[in-house]
Design a protein around this motif. Structure first.
Motif, short mmCIF file in Angstrom:
data_model
loop_
_atom_site.label_atom_id
_atom_site.label_comp_id
_atom_site.label_asym_id
_atom_site.label_seq_id
_atom_site.Cartn_x
_atom_site.Cartn_y
_atom_site.Cartn_z
N THR A 1 0.83 -1.22 0.00
CA THR A 1 0.00 0.00 0.00
C THR A 1 0.86 1.26 0.00
OG1 THR A 1 -0.19 0.04 2.41
CG2 THR A 1 -1.91 -1.12 1.20
N MET A 2 2.11 1.13 0.42
CA MET A 2 3.02 2.28 0.43
C MET A 2 3.48 2.68 -0.97
SD MET A 2 3.04 3.21 3.52
CE MET A 2 4.42 4.33 3.64
N ALA A 3 3.22 1.84 -1.96
CA ALA A 3 3.60 2.18 -3.33
C ALA A 3 2.88 3.43 -3.80
CB ALA A 3 3.29 1.01 -4.26
N GLN A 4 1.66 3.65 -3.32
CA GLN A 4 0.93 4.85 -3.73
C GLN A 4 1.54 6.13 -3.16
OE1 GLN A 4 -3.13 5.12 -2.12
NE2 GLN A 4 -2.56 3.46 -0.73
N PHE A 5 2.46 5.99 -2.22
CA PHE A 5 3.19 7.13 -1.68
C PHE A 5 4.55 7.30 -2.35
CE2 PHE A 5 0.46 5.66 1.83
CZ PHE A 5 -0.28 6.82 2.03
N GLY A 6 4.80 6.52 -3.40
CA GLY A 6 6.05 6.63 -4.15
C GLY A 6 7.18 5.76 -3.63
N ILE A 7 6.91 4.88 -2.72
CA ILE A 7 7.94 3.98 -2.20
C ILE A 7 8.01 2.77 -3.13
CG2 ILE A 7 8.62 2.51 -0.26
CD1 ILE A 7 7.29 4.62 1.55
N PRO A 8 9.18 2.53 -3.77
CA PRO A 8 9.24 1.53 -4.83
C PRO A 8 9.44 0.08 -4.39
CG PRO A 8 11.33 2.65 -4.66
CD PRO A 8 10.41 3.30 -3.66
N ASP A 9 9.96 -0.17 -3.19
CA ASP A 9 10.21 -1.55 -2.77
C ASP A 9 10.30 -1.65 -1.26
OD1 ASP A 9 12.65 -0.39 -2.28
OD2 ASP A 9 13.73 -1.50 -3.81
N GLY A 10 10.67 -2.81 -0.77
CA GLY A 10 10.74 -3.04 0.67
C GLY A 10 9.38 -3.31 1.28
N PHE A 11 8.47 -3.84 0.46
CA PHE A 11 7.09 -3.98 0.90
C PHE A 11 6.92 -5.00 2.02
CE2 PHE A 11 6.36 -2.65 -3.68
CZ PHE A 11 6.25 -1.31 -3.34
N LEU A 12 7.68 -6.07 1.99
CA LEU A 12 7.57 -7.06 3.07
C LEU A 12 7.99 -6.43 4.39
CD1 LEU A 12 7.04 -9.91 4.11
CD2 LEU A 12 9.39 -10.50 3.47
N LEU A 13 9.09 -5.70 4.39
CA LEU A 13 9.56 -5.03 5.60
C LEU A 13 8.56 -4.00 6.09
CD1 LEU A 13 11.89 -4.77 7.60
CD2 LEU A 13 12.88 -3.06 6.09
N LEU A 14 7.95 -3.26 5.16
CA LEU A 14 6.95 -2.27 5.55
C LEU A 14 5.70 -2.92 6.14
CD1 LEU A 14 7.33 0.15 2.52
CD2 LEU A 14 7.91 0.65 4.91
N GLY A 15 5.29 -4.05 5.57
CA GLY A 15 4.16 -4.79 6.12
C GLY A 15 4.46 -5.32 7.50
N MET A 16 5.69 -5.79 7.69
CA MET A 16 6.10 -6.26 9.00
C MET A 16 6.13 -5.10 10.00
SD MET A 16 9.05 -8.98 7.86
CE MET A 16 9.68 -9.22 9.50
N ALA A 17 6.56 -3.94 9.56
CA ALA A 17 6.59 -2.76 10.44
C ALA A 17 5.18 -2.36 10.86
CB ALA A 17 7.30 -1.61 9.75
#
Length: 138
Positions: free
Chosen positions: A48-64
């Motif tokens: 969901t952070m991709a819509q804020f322009g964050i291109p990767d690291g999605f697993l880490l962001l979900g874990m956070a």
């Protein structure tokens, strides 16, 4: 009818304790079930952070996000570093609310209400029946 309006402030700390326990358990459950659902779910949450322009690291962001709900809920229940726990939850739910805005009222209503509840706890504090209160009395 007198009990509805007379001396309600003597129960304020009990009300905060009740709210902290129920709210904290709900947040902990949300965080736990995100972890329990597995890597793909955590990745999707982080995506969901991709819509804020964050291109990767999605697993880490979900874990956070899951960890913020789990840890924030735990701190809120204990009344230990309550305001920090409330900020963790509020920030996570602010992002969840924003991400759900395009999905209609029933998509963003729940995360926004929970975010407002965590903001209320941040403002009001944990009350007398908390670890924070025990440290403040020393």
């Amino acid at each position: 009818m007198n009990f509805l309006f007379h001396n309600l402030f003597r129960y304020q700390d009990l009300g905060l304790l009740f709210y902290r326990i129920v709210f904290g358990l709900s947040m902990m459950a949300h965080g736990y079930f995100k972890f329990a659902a597995g890597e793909q779910t955590l990745y999707n949450i982080g995506h969901t952070m991709a819509q804020f322009g964050i291109p990767d690291g999605f697993l880490l962001l979900g874990m956070a996000a899951a960890a913020a709900e789990l840890l924030g809920g735990f701190l809120i229940i204990l009344g230990f570093l309550t305001r920090l726990g409330a900020l963790l939850v509020a920030f996570t739910l602010l992002i969840a609310t924003y991400a759900a805005l395009g999905g209609g009222f029933f998509k963003w209503d729940y995360p926004s209400q929970m975010m407002f509840g965590s903001i209320m706890l941040f403002i009001a504090g944990p009350g007398r029946y908390s670890v924070d209160s025990a440290f403040a009395r020393r």
